[in-house]
Design a protein around this motif. Structure first.
Motif, mmCIF file in Angstrom:
data_model
loop_
_atom_site.group_PDB
_atom_site.id
_atom_site.type_symbol
_atom_site.label_atom_id
_atom_site.label_comp_id
_atom_site.label_asym_id
_atom_site.label_seq_id
_atom_site.Cartn_x
_atom_site.Cartn_y
_atom_site.Cartn_z
ATOM 1 N N PHE A 93 0.862 -1.173 0.000
ATOM 2 C CA PHE A 93 0.000 0.000 0.000
ATOM 3 C C PHE A 93 0.903 1.228 0.000
ATOM 4 C CE2 PHE A 93 0.536 -1.175 4.479
ATOM 5 C CZ PHE A 93 0.913 0.030 5.081
ATOM 6 N N PHE A 94 0.361 2.355 -0.461
ATOM 7 C CA PHE A 94 1.153 3.582 -0.583
ATOM 8 C C PHE A 94 1.397 4.192 0.790
ATOM 9 C CE2 PHE A 94 1.240 8.261 -1.878
ATOM 10 C CZ PHE A 94 2.594 8.215 -2.180
ATOM 11 N N LEU A 95 2.676 4.453 1.066
ATOM 12 C CA LEU A 95 3.060 5.010 2.354
ATOM 13 C C LEU A 95 3.465 6.476 2.235
ATOM 14 C CD1 LEU A 95 3.586 4.330 5.360
ATOM 15 C CD2 LEU A 95 5.924 3.728 4.725
ATOM 16 N N GLY A 96 4.202 6.795 1.173
ATOM 17 C CA GLY A 96 4.681 8.162 1.002
ATOM 18 C C GLY A 96 5.769 8.472 2.034
ATOM 19 N N PRO A 97 6.474 9.611 1.872
ATOM 20 C CA PRO A 97 6.389 10.468 0.692
ATOM 21 C C PRO A 97 7.082 9.851 -0.506
ATOM 22 C CG PRO A 97 8.096 11.250 2.168
ATOM 23 C CD PRO A 97 7.425 10.108 2.880
ATOM 24 N N GLY A 98 7.020 10.542 -1.659
ATOM 25 C CA GLY A 98 7.646 10.011 -2.855
ATOM 26 C C GLY A 98 6.955 8.752 -3.331
ATOM 27 N N ASP A 99 7.731 7.689 -3.552
ATOM 28 C CA ASP A 99 7.142 6.438 -4.053
ATOM 29 C C ASP A 99 7.338 5.298 -3.054
ATOM 30 O OD1 ASP A 99 9.854 6.048 -4.284
ATOM 31 O OD2 ASP A 99 9.802 5.299 -6.343
ATOM 32 N N ARG A 100 7.346 5.635 -1.765
ATOM 33 C CA ARG A 100 7.505 4.607 -0.723
ATOM 34 C C ARG A 100 6.225 3.799 -0.566
ATOM 35 N NH1 ARG A 100 9.838 5.502 4.834
ATOM 36 N NH2 ARG A 100 7.918 6.682 5.109
ATOM 37 N N VAL A 101 6.377 2.482 -0.537
ATOM 38 C CA VAL A 101 5.248 1.581 -0.305
ATOM 39 C C VAL A 101 5.622 0.605 0.801
ATOM 40 C CG1 VAL A 101 4.404 1.763 -2.672
ATOM 41 C CG2 VAL A 101 6.053 -0.027 -2.084
ATOM 42 N N GLN A 102 4.617 0.011 1.433
ATOM 43 C CA GLN A 102 4.857 -0.899 2.542
ATOM 44 C C GLN A 102 3.991 -2.136 2.404
ATOM 45 O OE1 GLN A 102 4.241 0.818 6.422
ATOM 46 N NE2 GLN A 102 5.287 -0.838 7.473
ATOM 47 N N CYS A 103 4.549 -3.276 2.757
ATOM 48 C CA CYS A 103 3.807 -4.536 2.698
ATOM 49 C C CYS A 103 2.836 -4.634 3.885
ATOM 50 C CB CYS A 103 4.766 -5.721 2.715
ATOM 51 S SG CYS A 103 3.946 -7.337 2.896
ATOM 52 N N PHE A 104 1.609 -5.059 3.618
ATOM 53 C CA PHE A 104 0.609 -5.167 4.679
ATOM 54 C C PHE A 104 0.917 -6.311 5.633
ATOM 55 C CE2 PHE A 104 -0.779 -8.619 2.036
ATOM 56 C CZ PHE A 104 -1.483 -9.481 2.868
ATOM 57 N N CYS A 105 1.742 -7.258 5.199
ATOM 58 C CA CYS A 105 2.004 -8.459 5.996
ATOM 59 C C CYS A 105 3.316 -8.369 6.782
ATOM 60 C CB CYS A 105 2.025 -9.679 5.075
ATOM 61 S SG CYS A 105 2.319 -11.244 5.945
ATOM 62 N N CYS A 106 4.423 -8.181 6.092
ATOM 63 C CA CYS A 106 5.722 -8.171 6.768
ATOM 64 C C CYS A 106 6.161 -6.777 7.192
ATOM 65 C CB CYS A 106 6.792 -8.803 5.879
ATOM 66 S SG CYS A 106 7.177 -7.851 4.384
ATOM 67 N N GLY B 164 7.592 -4.606 5.329
ATOM 68 C CA GLY B 164 8.741 -4.162 4.562
ATOM 69 C C GLY B 164 8.424 -2.944 3.706
ATOM 70 N N ILE B 165 9.392 -2.024 3.601
ATOM 71 C CA ILE B 165 9.209 -0.781 2.857
ATOM 72 C C ILE B 165 10.182 -0.747 1.677
ATOM 73 C CG2 ILE B 165 9.397 1.737 2.949
ATOM 74 C CD1 ILE B 165 8.628 1.601 5.885
ATOM 75 N N LEU B 166 9.671 -0.397 0.509
ATOM 76 C CA LEU B 166 10.491 -0.252 -0.684
ATOM 77 C C LEU B 166 10.221 1.111 -1.323
ATOM 78 C CD1 LEU B 166 10.160 -3.767 -2.395
ATOM 79 C CD2 LEU B 166 12.087 -2.883 -1.085
ATOM 80 N N ARG B 167 11.199 1.626 -2.044
ATOM 81 C CA ARG B 167 11.050 2.913 -2.726
ATOM 82 C C ARG B 167 12.025 2.984 -3.896
ATOM 83 N NH1 ARG B 167 13.980 7.294 1.368
ATOM 84 N NH2 ARG B 167 16.014 6.261 1.462
ATOM 85 N N SER B 168 12.084 4.126 -4.551
ATOM 86 C CA SER B 168 12.978 4.366 -5.694
ATOM 87 C C SER B 168 12.772 3.308 -6.777
ATOM 88 C CB SER B 168 14.450 4.371 -5.238
ATOM 89 O OG SER B 168 14.665 5.373 -4.258
#
Length: 301
Positions: free
Chosen positions: A31-44, A46-50
């Motif tokens: 799901f979208f976390l922000g700012p920028g293009d940061r997203v986070q997994c609903f289960c673990c 984990g956060i990814l971006r760039s």
């Protein structure tokens, strides 16, 4: 956020320039976390971006968080959508789209930053109303207090935090209520008036709307259909809309310039019929002639 649809809803302000689609990210558990293009997994968590052009969300999820139960295929309660949410948004008519715009205000607001931090001060917002049209029915003080600043075009105002815009104000309009009606996930709104206020506005408004076209979302849950429907009924439901979706897909062209794709949803009627360039010149919806109160920009996959 176990629901793929709810995860997809959080991408309302997903960067248009991103090479990765919101549909693929939601399907991969993000799901979208922000700012920028940061997203986070609903289960673990984990956060990814760039994100880059060659990235595949599911593969990146597995590469950086290989022990995630969702990625490992364990039953974590994930609710898949039978049809891609954004794909249907490209085709369904305006009345259905208006219904789908309602956000679940019970969800925890996602952390973000104001779209216009320079307008965070109420005094700064109020200063933009120097050329506010004299024919309007609302006082600038009311609008500034509710988070809006004047854009300088007609009576169009914009929220400094969520970037939501409204126009064609009428006598009796309450800026706070209109803010809560059309942009219920705005953090400034939620912090200023509280979730109960926003929820009450959403319930009172959307429970009184009458939609001429019925549309049913069906999710696959644990291999079956929600609500006890049979698989045969689900397939029949899909078949009934194949022809309608095909026909509506041909109507993506702007009805004003007949050149660009439609991208602006009119508030409150919900019709999606014009592009971003043509929308500012219209006062009434070309489909139903309803006075346009605001615009919501859509992003099609």
């Amino acid at each position: 956020m176990r629901s793929e649809e709810k995860r997809l809803r959080t991408f309302q302000q997903w960067p248009e320039s991103s090479p990765v689609s919101a549909t693929d990210l939601a399907k991969a558990g993000f799901f979208f976390l922000g700012p920028g293009d940061r997203v986070q997994c609903f289960c673990c968590g984990g956060i990814l971006r760039s994100w880059e052009a060659e990235d595949q969300p599911m593969r990146e999820h597995q590469k950086f968080f290989p022990t995630c139960k969702f990625i490992c295929g364990e039953d974590v309660g994930n609710q898949q959508m039978l049809l891609p949410f954004l794909e249907i948004l490209d085709h369904v008519d305006g009345q259905i789209l208006s219904l789908l715009q309602r956000m679940d205000v019970e969800e925890t607001a996602l952390p973000s930053q104001p779209e216009y931090p320079e307008m965070e001060s109420e005094a700064m917002r109020l200063a933009t109303f120097q050329n506010w049209p004299p024919y309007t029915e609302l006082y600038p003080e009311q609008l500034a207090r509710a988070g809006f600043f004047y854009t300088g075009q007609g009576d169009t105002v914009r929220c400094f935090y969520c970037d939501g815009s409204l126009r064609n104000w009428e006598l009796g309009d309450d800026p706070w209520r209109e803010h809560a009606k059309w942009f219920p996930r705005c953090e400034f709104l939620l912090q200023s008036r509280g979730r109960e206020f926003v929820a009450s506005i959403q319930d009172s408004y959307f429970n009184t709307l009458v939609f001429p076209v019925s549309f049913k979302w069906i999710f696959l849950v644990d291999g079956g259909c929600s609500g006890g429907e049979k698989i045969e009924e689900t397939l029949s439901f899909c078949d009934r809309y194949v022809e309608q979706l095909r026909r509506l897909q041909e109507e993506r062209m702007c009805k004003v310039c007949m050149d660009k794709d439609v991208s602006i949803v009119f508030v409150p009627c919900g019709h999606l019929v014009v592009c971003a360039e043509c929308a500012p010149s219209l006062r009434r919806c070309p489909i139903c002639r309803t006075v346009i109160r605001g615009n919501v920009k859509t992003f099609m996959s």
